[in-house]
Motif scaffolding. Structure first.
Motif, PDB file in Angstrom:
ATOM      1  N   SER A 180       0.827  -1.211   0.000  1.00  0.00           N
ATOM      2  CA  SER A 180       0.000   0.000   0.000  1.00  0.00           C
ATOM      3  C   SER A 180       0.863   1.264   0.000  1.00  0.00           C
ATOM      4  N   LEU A 181       2.065   1.164   0.592  1.00  0.00           N
ATOM      5  CA  LEU A 181       2.979   2.301   0.647  1.00  0.00           C
ATOM      6  C   LEU A 181       3.538   2.641  -0.727  1.00  0.00           C
ATOM      7  N   VAL A 182       3.813   1.623  -1.544  1.00  0.00           N
ATOM      8  CA  VAL A 182       4.443   1.841  -2.851  1.00  0.00           C
ATOM      9  C   VAL A 182       3.421   1.828  -3.986  1.00  0.00           C
ATOM     10  N   ASN A 183       2.151   1.643  -3.654  1.00  0.00           N
ATOM     11  CA  ASN A 183       1.121   1.479  -4.689  1.00  0.00           C
ATOM     12  C   ASN A 183       1.036   2.680  -5.635  1.00  0.00           C
ATOM     13  N   LYS A 184       1.183   3.882  -5.101  1.00  0.00           N
ATOM     14  CA  LYS A 184       1.113   5.090  -5.929  1.00  0.00           C
ATOM     15  C   LYS A 184       2.241   5.118  -6.964  1.00  0.00           C
ATOM     16  N   ASP A 185       3.450   4.790  -6.521  1.00  0.00           N
ATOM     17  CA  ASP A 185       4.596   4.767  -7.433  1.00  0.00           C
ATOM     18  C   ASP A 185       4.421   3.708  -8.513  1.00  0.00           C
ATOM     19  N   VAL A 186       3.864   2.578  -8.145  1.00  0.00           N
ATOM     20  CA  VAL A 186       3.648   1.489  -9.104  1.00  0.00           C
ATOM     21  C   VAL A 186       2.668   1.923 -10.191  1.00  0.00           C
ATOM     22  N   LYS A 187       1.599   2.568  -9.788  1.00  0.00           N
ATOM     23  CA  LYS A 187       0.585   3.014 -10.757  1.00  0.00           C
ATOM     24  C   LYS A 187       1.156   4.070 -11.709  1.00  0.00           C
ATOM     25  N   GLU A 188       1.938   5.000 -11.171  1.00  0.00           N
ATOM     26  CA  GLU A 188       2.521   6.051 -12.014  1.00  0.00           C
ATOM     27  C   GLU A 188       3.498   5.457 -13.032  1.00  0.00           C
ATOM     28  N   LEU A 189       4.291   4.518 -12.584  1.00  0.00           N
ATOM     29  CA  LEU A 189       5.256   3.883 -13.479  1.00  0.00           C
ATOM     30  C   LEU A 189       4.543   3.078 -14.554  1.00  0.00           C
ATOM     31  N   LYS A 190       3.515   2.347 -14.178  1.00  0.00           N
ATOM     32  CA  LYS A 190       2.752   1.548 -15.138  1.00  0.00           C
ATOM     33  C   LYS A 190       2.095   2.440 -16.181  1.00  0.00           C
ATOM     34  N   LYS A 191       1.532   3.541 -15.743  1.00  0.00           N
ATOM     35  CA  LYS A 191       0.864   4.463 -16.663  1.00  0.00           C
ATOM     36  C   LYS A 191       1.852   5.052 -17.658  1.00  0.00           C
ATOM     37  N   THR A 192       3.019   5.446 -17.184  1.00  0.00           N
ATOM     38  CA  THR A 192       4.044   6.030 -18.058  1.00  0.00           C
ATOM     39  C   THR A 192       4.490   5.045 -19.128  1.00  0.00           C
ATOM     40  N   ILE A 193       4.752   3.810 -18.731  1.00  0.00           N
ATOM     41  CA  ILE A 193       5.234   2.797 -19.660  1.00  0.00           C
ATOM     42  C   ILE A 193       4.152   2.439 -20.682  1.00  0.00           C
ATOM     43  N   GLU A 194       2.926   2.253 -20.207  1.00  0.00           N
ATOM     44  CA  GLU A 194       1.837   1.896 -21.124  1.00  0.00           C
ATOM     45  C   GLU A 194       1.570   3.011 -22.134  1.00  0.00           C
ATOM     46  N   LYS A 195       1.643   4.267 -21.678  1.00  0.00           N
ATOM     47  CA  LYS A 195       1.441   5.402 -22.577  1.00  0.00           C
ATOM     48  C   LYS A 195       2.535   5.445 -23.638  1.00  0.00           C
ATOM     49  N   THR A 196       3.749   5.182 -23.238  1.00  0.00           N
ATOM     50  CA  THR A 196       4.865   5.187 -24.179  1.00  0.00           C
ATOM     51  C   THR A 196       4.720   4.076 -25.208  1.00  0.00           C
ATOM     52  N   ILE A 197       4.296   2.906 -24.756  1.00  0.00           N
ATOM     53  CA  ILE A 197       4.091   1.777 -25.679  1.00  0.00           C
ATOM     54  C   ILE A 197       2.984   2.112 -26.675  1.00  0.00           C
ATOM     55  N   GLU A 198       1.907   2.708 -26.186  1.00  0.00           N
ATOM     56  CA  GLU A 198       0.783   3.067 -27.057  1.00  0.00           C
ATOM     57  C   GLU A 198       1.203   4.078 -28.122  1.00  0.00           C
ATOM     58  N   ASN A 199       1.977   5.092 -27.710  1.00  0.00           N
ATOM     59  CA  ASN A 199       2.440   6.097 -28.675  1.00  0.00           C
ATOM     60  C   ASN A 199       3.335   5.479 -29.734  1.00  0.00           C
ATOM     61  N   LYS A 200       4.195   4.576 -29.309  1.00  0.00           N
ATOM     62  CA  LYS A 200       5.091   3.923 -30.266  1.00  0.00           C
ATOM     63  C   LYS A 200       4.300   3.048 -31.220  1.00  0.00           C
ATOM     64  N   THR A 201       3.315   2.337 -30.682  1.00  0.00           N
ATOM     65  CA  THR A 201       2.500   1.453 -31.515  1.00  0.00           C
ATOM     66  C   THR A 201       1.754   2.261 -32.568  1.00  0.00           C
ATOM     67  N   ASN A 202       1.173   3.388 -32.160  1.00  0.00           N
ATOM     68  CA  ASN A 202       0.438   4.237 -33.107  1.00  0.00           C
ATOM     69  C   ASN A 202       1.367   4.831 -34.150  1.00  0.00           C
ATOM     70  N   ALA A 203       2.541   5.250 -33.734  1.00  0.00           N
ATOM     71  CA  ALA A 203       3.471   5.888 -34.659  1.00  0.00           C
ATOM     72  C   ALA A 203       3.967   4.905 -35.709  1.00  0.00           C
ATOM     73  N   THR A 204       4.247   3.681 -35.290  1.00  0.00           N
ATOM     74  CA  THR A 204       4.811   2.704 -36.233  1.00  0.00           C
ATOM     75  C   THR A 204       3.739   2.004 -37.043  1.00  0.00           C
ATOM     76  N   SER A 205       2.445   2.237 -36.700  1.00  0.00           N
ATOM     77  CA  SER A 205       1.377   1.556 -37.438  1.00  0.00           C
ATOM     78  C   SER A 205       0.886   2.361 -38.637  1.00  0.00           C
ATOM     79  N   GLU A 206       1.369   3.588 -38.778  1.00  0.00           N
ATOM     80  CA  GLU A 206       0.889   4.432 -39.867  1.00  0.00           C
ATOM     81  C   GLU A 206       1.597   4.062 -41.166  1.00  0.00           C
TER      82      GLU A 206
END
Length: 624
Positions: free
Chosen positions: A369-395
């Motif tokens: 519960s102490l590290v949960n906030k950091d885990v969520k922020e890191l997961k969101k950053t990585i997933e957003k980066t993957i999504e942007n890369k996927t969209n960019a390379t799919s054009e």
């Protein structure tokens, strides 16, 4: 683990460079290099010792100085000096009241003689020895003044000898003792072998023993430790290898004569004849006696061919393995050990995590519960980066029609299509986290677990396979021939992303010693076999590697293990947990082992704040 920093640190990278140079010059992979107070070559131990004289020099001068010593001892003394004569004459000098002065002078003259031969054979070394002389001349100039103030006559004389012998022009010094040996000293320039160097020292000995009444206080140059029984032991060891097992029996008179045998004073008449002599071949497979041929024959054309053949032969070896326990894997012997020469006798076993207790589960939930906030922020950053890369390379210009049709009006050559399933949203990466469980972690382990939980939960949320292991050496049961190491697998790759896995981390405890280089080699071999494209090995530590027969060599061995792991395609990052503000020595240690790939946390709690940006950086690197 031994806490740093009670003595001078070894520059692992520089030491390994010197070691590789030594191997090349000695042409022997069984030799070894070590630091000592003075530099010397020990042919009985098959080792080269480089001195601490260069420790406080500029890094460039330090490298040059050490390199010059390796050239002198590994090349000069091995190939251009008579080590048997050096050892026997040095033993004879022990009876002189000026034994320290004469021994050091003998070494100095041999150094200068072999130096010239090395420069002749390898012209590229001239600049190295030139710089060496400059540094030593500065040193002996200041030493002369110090010895003059203290009235150390023999030390003053030795300094003058060095300055006179290494000067580019002839220099004479006003010193009553130096004036008596000056002309003899310069005869050393005409010496062509060790024996002629010895004659020069003998002449000086004859002049000085009656007039110089005190020996040297300081030690500038030296030889391998003199042991009168060492050479005899080596002969006996050689005798054991002979095919015939006959042993010569000595009567009481012969034994007494042998014990009373001593070295006689050296004379030029003892010099060998010009013709090359060879022992009879039969003696090489003869009896275990001290008998020698009473007659030598002149060399023939066939002798050199026979010598070449024998010189390339090697003794076969067989290992006699005992029964191994099912949970331990023993390393091989010193020759060809897969885990490094500093880990002979080291074994390891993998310890499985037990089922977590209710208390451990509750403790884990609190940290989670102490590290949960950091885990969520890191997961969101990585997933957003993957999504942007996927969209960019799919054009694409062709494929399935996408939804961003506005580009028809905004771009001259719009990419409106994509290919289905062309990009995977899963990261092709794996991690292995090693935690030092040595005794010195007793006040840091609880806080360290918070960083480990953050590491685990973040990777599990991204479905990235990973492993977490604690490691230590069982010091209470360690022996020279058997050094047990434990790798505690609290999280395995196989179950790392399984729901409910994690409380096993609470089983990590501080234990005993640590053999970092050995464990890194074990884990690297396992990690390199995995299929992922990107493989990271992170090592949490809080000091120098320290275990049985490992204190002086742990830094070198760990540096070499990290280097080998990187050659296999792994990325290895060291993470140091400091107590209080990070010291300059800490950065020097980590740089020695991990080069520039390390992180230093000021304390265990600070580690948790630094592990998140580190993970983010490493994961983003795999997406690029």
């Amino acid at each position: 683990m031994r806490q740093i920093f009670t003595d001078k640190k070894i520059d692992a990278s520089l030491f390994l460079r010197m070691e590789n140079l030594m191997y090349a010059l000695l042409k022997s992979k069984d030799a070894f290099l070590e630091y000592g107070y003075q530099a010397y070559y020990d042919e009985l131990e098959n080792k080269v010792v480089i001195s601490r004289f260069w420790d406080d020099r500029h890094p460039n001068d330090k490298a040059i100085g050490l390199k010059s010593e390796v050239y002198l001892k590994a090349l000069g003394y091995k190939h251009f000096a008579d080590m048997n004569l050096i050892r026997s004459y040095s033993l004879e000098l022990q009876a002189s009241p000026l034994r320290s002065f004469l021994t050091q002078l003998f070494v100095l003259l041999e150094d200068l003689r072999t130096e010239e031969l090395i420069k002749k054979e390898r012209p590229g070394t001239a600049s190295i020895f030139k710089r060496r002389r400059t540094l030593y001349r500065n040193h002996f100039t200041s030493q002369f003044e110090i010895n003059r103030i203290r009235n150390f006559q023999s030390d003053m004389l030795f300094c003058l000898c060095y300055l006179a012998l290494t000067s580019d022009k002839y220099e004479s010094y006003a010193n009553e003792y130096f004036e008596q040996i000056e002309l003899i000293l310069h005869d050393a320039f005409h010496a062509t072998n060790t024996e002629e160097t010895m004659y020069v020292v003998e002449k000086i000995r004859y002049r000085l023993e009656e007039v110089l009444h005190s020996d040297m206080i300081n030690h500038y140059f030296g030889l391998a430790p003199l042991n009168s029984d060492a050479a005899e032991a080596k002969k006996e060891e050689k005798a054991k290898e002979l095919a015939n097992c006959d042993i010569q029996q000595l009567n009481d008179n012969e034994k007494k004569n042998k014990e009373e045998e001593s070295f006689s004073t050296w004379h030029r008449e003892n010099k060998n004849n010009d013709n090359e002599n060879f022992l009879r071949f039969e003696l090489e497979s003869g009896t275990k006696t001290n008998l020698m041929g009473h007659a030598a024959r002149e060399s023939e054309d066939q002798d050199q061919a026979m010598a070449s053949v024998q010189g390339q032969s090697k003794q076969s070896s067989q290992s006699n393995f005992g029964t191994e326990t099912l949970d331990a894997i023993a390393t091989s012997n010193a020759e060809g050990t897969p885990y490094g020469k500093f880990n002979v006798g080291a074994v390891h076993r993998f310890k499985e995590a037990r089922k977590p207790s209710p208390g451990e589960k509750a403790e884990y939930q609190v940290i989670k519960s102490l590290v949960n906030k950091d885990v969520k922020e890191l997961k969101k950053t990585i997933e957003k980066t993957i999504e942007n890369k996927t969209n960019a390379t799919s054009e694409k210009f062709y494929g399935r029609l996408g939804k961003k049709l506005l580009r028809i009006y905004t771009e001259k050559q719009p990419r409106l299509f994509y290919k289905k399933g062309q990009e995977s949203k899963e990261l092709d990466v794996t991690f292995h986290l090693l935690i030092d469980c040595s005794g010195s972690m007793f006040n840091k382990m609880e806080e360290t677990k918070k960083s480990v939980v953050l590491f685990h939960e973040a990777l599990k949320s991204l479905k990235i396979p990973h492993a977490i292991s604690g490691f230590w050496e069982d010091a209470s049961n360690a022996k020279k021939e058997h050094k047990p190491n434990i790798i505690h697998e609290v999280i395995t790759h196989r179950h790392s992303i399984t729901p409910g896995i994690g409380p096993e981390i609470m089983q990590l405890r501080e234990e005993e010693d640590n053999r970092d280089g050995y464990i890194i080699r074990i884990i690297s071999d396992l990690l390199v076999k995995r299929r992922e494209k990107h493989k990271f090995l992170l090592v949490f530590t809080d000091g120098e590697p320290s275990a049985l027969d490992y204190n002086q060599d742990g830094i070198l061995d760990t540096h070499e293990a990290v280097k080998l792991a990187r050659k296999k395609g792994l990325e290895v990052i060291g993470i140091f947990i400091e107590e209080g503000e990070a010291k300059e020595e800490t950065y020097a240690l980590m740089k020695n082992i991990y080069n520039h790939h390390f992180l230093v946390a000021n304390h265990a709690e600070d580690l948790r704040h630094k592990i998140k940006p580190l993970l983010k950086k490493l994961l983003l690197k795999t997406i690029q």
